[in-house]
Design a protein around this motif. Sequence first.
Motif, PDB file in Angstrom:
ATOM      1  N   MET A   1       0.888  -1.105  -0.027  1.00 55.40           N
ATOM      2  CA  MET A   1       0.117  -0.190   0.098  1.00 55.40           C
ATOM      3  C   MET A   1       0.933   1.232   0.095  1.00 55.40           C
ATOM      4  N   LYS A   2       1.978   1.494   0.613  1.00 49.82           N
ATOM      5  CA  LYS A   2       2.939   2.413   0.852  1.00 49.82           C
ATOM      6  C   LYS A   2       3.828   2.405  -0.336  1.00 49.82           C
ATOM      7  N   ASN A   3       3.759   1.389  -1.011  1.00 47.44           N
ATOM      8  CA  ASN A   3       4.447   1.239  -2.288  1.00 47.44           C
ATOM      9  C   ASN A   3       5.981   1.502  -2.136  1.00 47.44           C
ATOM     10  N   ILE A   4       6.814   1.002  -1.037  1.00 53.59           N
ATOM     11  CA  ILE A   4       7.908   1.018  -0.617  1.00 53.59           C
ATOM     12  C   ILE A   4       8.858   0.506  -1.927  1.00 53.59           C
ATOM     13  N   PRO A   5       9.665   1.248  -2.271  1.00 55.16           N
ATOM     14  CA  PRO A   5      10.702   0.780  -3.446  1.00 55.16           C
ATOM     15  C   PRO A   5      11.304  -0.755  -3.008  1.00 55.16           C
ATOM     16  N   VAL A   6      11.655  -1.422  -4.009  1.00 51.39           N
ATOM     17  CA  VAL A   6      12.320  -2.577  -3.864  1.00 51.39           C
ATOM     18  C   VAL A   6      11.423  -3.657  -2.913  1.00 51.39           C
ATOM     19  N   LEU A   7      11.128  -3.070  -1.741  1.00 45.70           N
ATOM     20  CA  LEU A   7      10.344  -4.161  -0.810  1.00 45.70           C
ATOM     21  C   LEU A   7       9.093  -4.415  -1.521  1.00 45.70           C
ATOM     22  N   SER A   8       8.423  -3.568  -2.242  1.00 48.17           N
ATOM     23  CA  SER A   8       7.067  -3.587  -2.897  1.00 48.17           C
ATOM     24  C   SER A   8       7.302  -4.810  -4.047  1.00 48.17           C
ATOM     25  N   GLN A   9       8.363  -4.590  -4.823  1.00 46.42           N
ATOM     26  CA  GLN A   9       8.318  -5.357  -5.899  1.00 46.42           C
ATOM     27  C   GLN A   9       8.701  -7.040  -5.410  1.00 46.42           C
ATOM     28  N   LEU A  10       9.363  -6.933  -4.199  1.00 42.65           N
ATOM     29  CA  LEU A  10       9.664  -8.110  -3.870  1.00 42.65           C
ATOM     30  C   LEU A  10       8.481  -8.913  -3.233  1.00 42.65           C
ATOM     31  N   ALA A  11       7.607  -8.175  -2.630  1.00 38.89           N
ATOM     32  CA  ALA A  11       6.303  -8.701  -2.121  1.00 38.89           C
ATOM     33  C   ALA A  11       5.420  -9.150  -3.096  1.00 38.89           C
ATOM     34  N   VAL A  12       5.529  -8.068  -4.358  1.00 38.42           N
ATOM     35  CA  VAL A  12       4.586  -8.892  -5.443  1.00 38.42           C
ATOM     36  C   VAL A  12       5.195 -10.218  -5.982  1.00 38.42           C
ATOM     37  N   ALA A  13       6.457 -10.179  -6.062  1.00 38.93           N
ATOM     38  CA  ALA A  13       7.066 -11.478  -6.593  1.00 38.93           C
ATOM     39  C   ALA A  13       6.670 -12.551  -5.630  1.00 38.93           C
ATOM     40  N   PHE A  14       6.851 -12.422  -4.314  1.00 41.91           N
ATOM     41  CA  PHE A  14       6.694 -13.425  -3.233  1.00 41.91           C
ATOM     42  C   PHE A  14       5.089 -13.910  -3.520  1.00 41.91           C
ATOM     43  N   VAL A  15       4.243 -12.916  -3.260  1.00 39.92           N
ATOM     44  CA  VAL A  15       2.849 -13.449  -3.452  1.00 39.92           C
ATOM     45  C   VAL A  15       2.660 -14.147  -4.551  1.00 39.92           C
ATOM     46  N   SER A  16       3.259 -13.645  -5.825  1.00 37.56           N
ATOM     47  CA  SER A  16       2.923 -14.502  -6.947  1.00 37.56           C
ATOM     48  C   SER A  16       3.389 -16.161  -6.909  1.00 37.56           C
ATOM     49  N   VAL A  17       4.749 -16.106  -6.513  1.00 34.81           N
ATOM     50  CA  VAL A  17       5.186 -17.503  -6.459  1.00 34.81           C
ATOM     51  C   VAL A  17       4.412 -18.346  -5.421  1.00 34.81           C
ATOM     52  N   MET A  18       4.024 -17.842  -4.052  1.00 25.97           N
ATOM     53  CA  MET A  18       3.566 -18.498  -3.253  1.00 25.97           C
ATOM     54  C   MET A  18       1.930 -18.903  -3.552  1.00 25.97           C
ATOM     55  N   ARG A  19       1.435 -17.910  -4.340  1.00 25.69           N
ATOM     56  CA  ARG A  19      -0.074 -18.274  -4.973  1.00 25.69           C
ATOM     57  C   ARG A  19      -0.024 -19.178  -5.792  1.00 25.69           C
ATOM     58  N   GLY A  20       1.193 -19.264  -6.672  1.00 25.13           N
ATOM     59  CA  GLY A  20       1.331 -19.816  -8.175  1.00 25.13           C
ATOM     60  C   GLY A  20       1.949 -21.464  -8.034  1.00 25.13           C
ATOM     61  N   THR A  21       2.146 -21.775  -6.743  1.00 25.95           N
ATOM     62  CA  THR A  21       2.878 -23.233  -6.613  1.00 25.95           C
ATOM     63  C   THR A  21       1.943 -23.794  -5.621  1.00 25.95           C
ATOM     64  N   PRO A  22       1.871 -25.370  -5.831  1.00 30.77           N
ATOM     65  CA  PRO A  22       1.110 -25.962  -4.833  1.00 30.77           C
ATOM     66  C   PRO A  22       1.500 -25.861  -3.254  1.00 30.77           C
ATOM     67  N   ILE A  23       0.807 -26.174  -2.520  1.00 33.56           N
ATOM     68  CA  ILE A  23       1.392 -26.384  -0.998  1.00 33.56           C
ATOM     69  C   ILE A  23       2.150 -27.522  -0.710  1.00 33.56           C
ATOM     70  N   ILE A  24       1.850 -28.515  -1.241  1.00 36.10           N
ATOM     71  CA  ILE A  24       2.729 -29.766  -1.064  1.00 36.10           C
ATOM     72  C   ILE A  24       4.223 -29.639  -1.478  1.00 36.10           C
TER      73      ILE A  24
END
Lengths: 248, 254
Positions: free
Chosen positions: A47-70
Motif C-alpha cells: 500500500m505504501k509502495n515502498i521501493p524494492v520491498l514492494s516489488q519483492l512482495a509482489v514476486a513473493f505473493v505471485s510465487v506462493m500463490r502460483g505453486t502447490p502447497i505440497i
Amino acid sequence: MTKLFDLQLVFSSIPELLKYLPTTLFLTVIAAIIGLLLGLVIAVIRMKNIPVLSQLAVAFVSVMRGTPIIVQLYISYFGIPILLQYINYYRGTEYNINAIPGIVFAMVALGLNQSAFDSETIRAALQSVDKGQIEAAKSLGMSNGQVLRRIILPEAITVALPSLGNSLIALIKGTSLAFTCSVVEITAAGKILAGRNYRFFESYCSLAIIYWVLTFALEKVVAAIEKRLQVPEQPRQVKERDAILSKM
Amino acid sequence: MSLVEIRGLSKKYGDNVVLDKVDLDIEQGEVVAIIGPSGTGKSTLLRCLNLLEKPEEGTVKFDGVSFDLTKRNKKDTLALRQYTEMVFQQFNLFRQKTALENVMEGLRVVKKCSKSEAEKIALDELEKVGMSDRLYHYPRHLSGGQQQRVAIARALAMNPTLLLMDEPTSALDPELVSEVLVTIRKAAEDGNTILLVTHEMSFVKSVANKIVFLENGKIVEYGTPRDIFENPSSERLKEFLAHINMLEGAEYVI
C-alpha cells in the motif's frame, strides 16, 4: 467374506486419532499467526509502495500463490537444511540440522503460504476504509500508529473477517499435508493406525468426520465474532439512568 | 498580536497555483468566513492549516507559537494539529464507534484523559449540540444533520484554538441545514474562534465577524459583512455576489 466396511471402527478409532489433534491445532494456530502478521506487513508494504520491498512482495505473493502447497512443504523441508548447511560452511557456525523438529518446516511453509493469501485480503480491507475517517483521526492529532490501531484496523477487520475465516479453514485442511515434513498430525496418525489392520477406508472416514466437525465449529466461531463486531441494526437507547448521569 | 497569524501561505498542484502567498489574521473569538467561487482554494487553505495538505510555503502562528508549514517531521505535525480541529463536509465520523465514543476518541487517545473525565467532557459537548438522547447511536443510525452535530461536538471537545469548518452544510439535505447552522451559531456565541468555508451567504452575513473573498488563490477582499455585502469594492466580488444573488440593491437580478 470379511466385512467390507466396518462402520463401528469409523467411530471407535476417533478417540485414538484425537490424541494427535493438538498437533494439528498447534500447527494451524502458529501458521495462522505467521500468516496474519506477515500478511499485514506485506499489505502495508504494497500500500505504501515502498521501493524494492514492494516489488519483492509482489514476486513473493505471485510465487506462493502460483505453486502447490505440497511442493512448498517439500521445498521448506529440504531447502532449510541446505540453507543451514551453507550458513554453517561459510560462517563457521554449527547449527544442528537434525535437531530441528519437522513441525518447524511445516509451520514455515504453511505460514508463508498463508501470508501470501492473507496479504491480499488485508490489503483490500485496509483500502476499503474511507479516507475521510483517516483525515478526521489525523485532525484530532492522532499519530499514524494510533490511526491504524484505533480507526483503520477495527473497520478493516470487519471487512476482512469472512475471507480470513475462509483461509483459516483452508489452512486447517492444509495441515493434513504436513506428513511430508514427517509431522504426525491426525491425518498421518490415521494412516499409521490403518497400517495395523489395513482398514484405510474406515480411517479416512474418521478423519473426514473430525475435519468436518472442526471446520463446522470454526465457521460458527467466525460467524459469532462477525456478529459481535458488526454495528448493530438498531441503536441502543439512552436510558433514564444515563440521562441523569449526563446531567451530573 | 492576533490569536492566529497566517503568513505567505502558498500551495501548488503541479503548475496550478491554488494558494498564492495568503496572509490572514484571526482574533480571539472571531468567526471568519471564506467565500468565493469553487476551485479557488477555500478548502485547501483550511486543509493546509492542519497539514492535511502540504503547502509549498507558509508559516502559521497560534497563540504566539510559530510553525513552519513546510517542515514535515511527525513531531511538529502532531503539535500543530493540537491547535486546530476540523469539521468536514462529509462529517467523517468513525463508523465503528457510537456518538459518545466518537467524541471521546480524541480525548482518550490524544489528550490521554481518564475514561470518566473524557466521558464527562463528551457528555457535556453532546448536550450542547442537542445529541444527548442519542449517545449510543452509531453514525449509520443518524441523519446527516445529526452526524454533523456529533462531528462538531467531537471537534469542540478537544478545545481547539481554532475550529476549521469545511463546508459543513454542503452535503446535507435542505431541511437539515438549519439544525447544523444553529449549532454553529451557538459554538460561535460560546466564544470559539472559527474559520469557516461556506456557501450559506445569509448565515455568513449574520454570524461572521470578518469575511474573506478568495479568488484564484488570492484574498481579493477582506472586511466585515457590511463591507463585503453592501460596499464591495472590486468588480470580481460584485460579479460573484450578483451571481449568487446577494448584492444589496443590485441593479440587475438574474
